[in-house]
Design a protein around this motif. Structure first.
Motif, PDB file in Angstrom:
ATOM      1  N   ASP A  92      17.900  13.325  77.288  1.00 33.30           N
ATOM      2  CA  ASP A  92      18.923  12.333  76.959  1.00 33.30           C
ATOM      3  C   ASP A  92      18.432  10.921  77.240  1.00 33.30           C
ATOM      4  O   ASP A  92      19.073  10.164  77.991  1.00 33.30           O
ATOM      5  N   PRO A  93      17.310  10.540  76.661  1.00 33.97           N
ATOM      6  CA  PRO A  93      16.786   9.193  76.915  1.00 33.97           C
ATOM      7  C   PRO A  93      17.755   8.132  76.388  1.00 33.97           C
ATOM      8  O   PRO A  93      18.413   8.343  75.363  1.00 33.97           O
ATOM      9  N   VAL A  94      17.855   7.043  77.109  1.00 33.73           N
ATOM     10  CA  VAL A  94      18.723   5.941  76.690  1.00 33.73           C
ATOM     11  C   VAL A  94      17.899   5.036  75.780  1.00 33.73           C
ATOM     12  O   VAL A  94      16.887   4.486  76.194  1.00 33.73           O
ATOM     13  N   LEU A  95      18.318   4.924  74.539  1.00 37.78           N
ATOM     14  CA  LEU A  95      17.519   4.200  73.553  1.00 37.78           C
ATOM     15  C   LEU A  95      18.217   2.907  73.170  1.00 37.78           C
ATOM     16  O   LEU A  95      19.384   2.928  72.764  1.00 37.78           O
ATOM     17  N   SER A  96      17.517   1.787  73.294  1.00 37.09           N
ATOM     18  CA  SER A  96      18.135   0.535  72.855  1.00 37.09           C
ATOM     19  C   SER A  96      17.811   0.345  71.373  1.00 37.09           C
ATOM     20  O   SER A  96      16.733   0.694  70.912  1.00 37.09           O
ATOM     21  N   PRO A  97      18.780  -0.169  70.602  1.00 40.93           N
ATOM     22  CA  PRO A  97      18.633  -0.181  69.135  1.00 40.93           C
ATOM     23  C   PRO A  97      17.450  -1.034  68.660  1.00 40.93           C
ATOM     24  O   PRO A  97      16.928  -0.786  67.587  1.00 40.93           O
ATOM     25  N   LYS A  98      17.031  -2.003  69.454  1.00 43.41           N
ATOM     26  CA  LYS A  98      15.912  -2.840  69.004  1.00 43.41           C
ATOM     27  C   LYS A  98      14.557  -2.291  69.451  1.00 43.41           C
ATOM     28  O   LYS A  98      13.594  -3.027  69.606  1.00 43.41           O
ATOM     29  N   SER A  99      14.489  -0.982  69.633  1.00 42.85           N
ATOM     30  CA  SER A  99      13.212  -0.369  70.018  1.00 42.85           C
ATOM     31  C   SER A  99      12.504   0.179  68.788  1.00 42.85           C
ATOM     32  O   SER A  99      13.138   0.618  67.842  1.00 42.85           O
ATOM     33  N   LEU A 100      11.200   0.164  68.844  1.00 46.00           N
ATOM     34  CA  LEU A 100      10.381   0.847  67.837  1.00 46.00           C
ATOM     35  C   LEU A 100       9.796   2.083  68.486  1.00 46.00           C
ATOM     36  O   LEU A 100       9.201   2.007  69.560  1.00 46.00           O
ATOM     37  N   MET A 101       9.996   3.221  67.846  1.00 43.59           N
ATOM     38  CA  MET A 101       9.426   4.466  68.367  1.00 43.59           C
ATOM     39  C   MET A 101       8.103   4.740  67.642  1.00 43.59           C
ATOM     40  O   MET A 101       8.071   4.785  66.412  1.00 43.59           O
ATOM     41  N   ILE A 102       7.025   4.894  68.393  1.00 41.24           N
ATOM     42  CA  ILE A 102       5.747   5.289  67.781  1.00 41.24           C
ATOM     43  C   ILE A 102       5.379   6.673  68.311  1.00 41.24           C
ATOM     44  O   ILE A 102       5.193   6.839  69.526  1.00 41.24           O
ATOM     45  N   VAL A 103       5.312   7.662  67.424  1.00 36.96           N
ATOM     46  CA  VAL A 103       4.780   8.959  67.849  1.00 36.96           C
ATOM     47  C   VAL A 103       3.289   8.957  67.522  1.00 36.96           C
ATOM     48  O   VAL A 103       2.871   8.422  66.502  1.00 36.96           O
ATOM     49  N   VAL A 104       2.501   9.523  68.435  1.00 33.35           N
ATOM     50  CA  VAL A 104       1.048   9.566  68.236  1.00 33.35           C
ATOM     51  C   VAL A 104       0.652  11.037  68.178  1.00 33.35           C
ATOM     52  O   VAL A 104       0.980  11.811  69.093  1.00 33.35           O
ATOM     53  N   SER A 105      -0.028  11.433  67.105  1.00 31.23           N
ATOM     54  CA  SER A 105      -0.386  12.844  66.956  1.00 31.23           C
ATOM     55  C   SER A 105      -1.549  12.983  65.983  1.00 31.23           C
ATOM     56  O   SER A 105      -1.481  12.489  64.857  1.00 31.23           O
TER      57      SER A 105
END
Ligand code: F6R
Length: 363
Positions: free
Chosen positions: A88-101
């Motif tokens: 249940d991470p708290v996410l702020s709307p102005k965040s960019l999520m980068i997945v690395v794979s």
């Protein structure tokens, strides 16, 4: 095709001057010496980056955290995908999520990406396989251009992930007005020297093979670093355990006296990753602490570090001198070679280590 190499892993280690050149040509404009920011990626519109990944890709993200925070003044959270998705991470709307794979298919990382999308976060997938599920599902697909990676232990994908993230950190710094165009160009020129420095790092292979031969009877090996060398220490320990099956632990050097130093006995190998950077002196004092408890020190550093540590460590590997943006990649190559040569000396199946799969598509 392994070509002249006995293992895919060694071939892929030696491909890194080319793979990193490809990564750099994708993200840098070589004439203007600026970052070609991928379409849709607006670092001025966000106030936080969340990097989520597993294993080696997670360590690339950890290196990037130091770069984004230092060069761009941009806050970065870094998370292990299997934890992020259930926390249940708290996410702020102005965040960019980068997945690395590398694969773009790792189950936990994909679930983390979908979780972020369900909260309407902007998402980017930094992947090697551009036809992968993550590349398709993220708002922005960012290639690393490493080419197919066959060895189960990730090598060239790690350095290209780190390199791509370094260019993005420079681009973010400029986009956010944190650095001017001249400083950005200086960083780009610096990154452009990386392939040549990697060629030089690979020349240390024989020296590192000699060090590796002394590790095969160890029951436990410690890897220490500070700053961006912490993820490189963790990566070095991971690489060693996965292909040589020797127990290894990576630690932030400053954490040592909070517990792990109790494990140091006479002759315990301690790999210290310390190029001459702002934290060098601090790491050297940790070196002295473990040496005083009988540890066998193996220092991986650069020319200036080697000179300063003469007399403190009998075994020193001198990797090329590099700036803060390039040094983690140069030192990672030392770690890849150390794990590779140790495993080969022990006769393990380097390309197909036991119990491991190249792509972890179940959680
Ligand atoms: C270690 C290694 C693994 C992968 C991890 C993530 O050498 O290869 O730790 O890094 O399984 O895989 P990707 O990058 O495909 O998501």
């Amino acid at each position: 095709d392994k070509g002249q190499y006995p293992h895919y892993m060694l071939k892929e280690i030696h491909e890194q001057p080319e793979t990193l050149s490809r990564t750099l040509s994708h993200y840098l404009d070589p004439i203007e010496m600026r970052v070609d920011m991928p379409d849709g990626l607006d670092f001025a519109a966000i106030d936080r980056v969340i990097i989520v990944a597993c294993g080696t890709a997670y360590y690339a993200g950890m290196v990037a955290k130091y770069m984004f925070e230092q060069i761009a003044g941009l806050a970065v959270d870094i998370d292990i995908a299997s934890e992020f998705r259930y926390r249940d991470p708290v996410l702020s709307p102005k965040s960019l999520m980068i997945v690395v794979s590398q694969s773009g298919e790792t189950a936990d990382t994909l679930a983390a990406l979908r979780y972020a999308k369900s909260f309407n976060l902007k998402t980017a997938a930094l992947v090697n396989v551009m036809t992968s599920t993550m590349a398709r599902e993220a708002d922005i697909a960012l290639p690393i251009k490493a080419g197919p990676e066959i060895g189960v232990a990730s090598t060239k994908a790690f350095t290209s992930q780190t390199c791509a993230l370094a260019t993005l950190a420079v681009g973010a710094a400029f986009a956010r007005g944190h650095i001017d165009a001249d400083t950005a160009a200086a960083h780009c020129r610096d990154l452009a020297t990386l392939p040549q420095r990697v060629v030089e790092a690979l020349l240390c292979s024989d020296d590192i093979a000699q060090v590796a031969a002394t590790l095969i009877d160890a029951k436990s090996i410690f890897f220490l670093g500070r700053g961006p060398m912490v993820p490189i220490a963790l990566e070095g320990a991971l690489k060693l355990k996965e292909i040589s099956y020797i127990h290894a632990e990576g630690y932030a050097a400053g954490e040592l006296k909070h517990g792990p130093i109790a494990l140091i006995e006479t002759g315990t190998p301690v790999i210290i990753i310390a190029p001459d950077d702002a934290l060098f002196e601090k790491t050297v004092s940790n070196l002295q602490e473990v040496a005083a408890r009988g540890a066998r020190i193996i220092l991986l550093t650069d020319a200036k570090g080697a000179d300063a540590a003469k007399g403190l460590s009998k075994t020193i590997v001198t990797l090329p001198t590099a700036t803060p943006l390039c040094a983690p990649i140069i030192q990672a190559i030392g770690q890849q070679l150390l794990a590779y040569h140790t495993a080969v000396t022990l006769g393990t199946d380097v390309d197909q280590p036991r119990n491991l799969a190249k792509s972890v598509t179940v959680e």
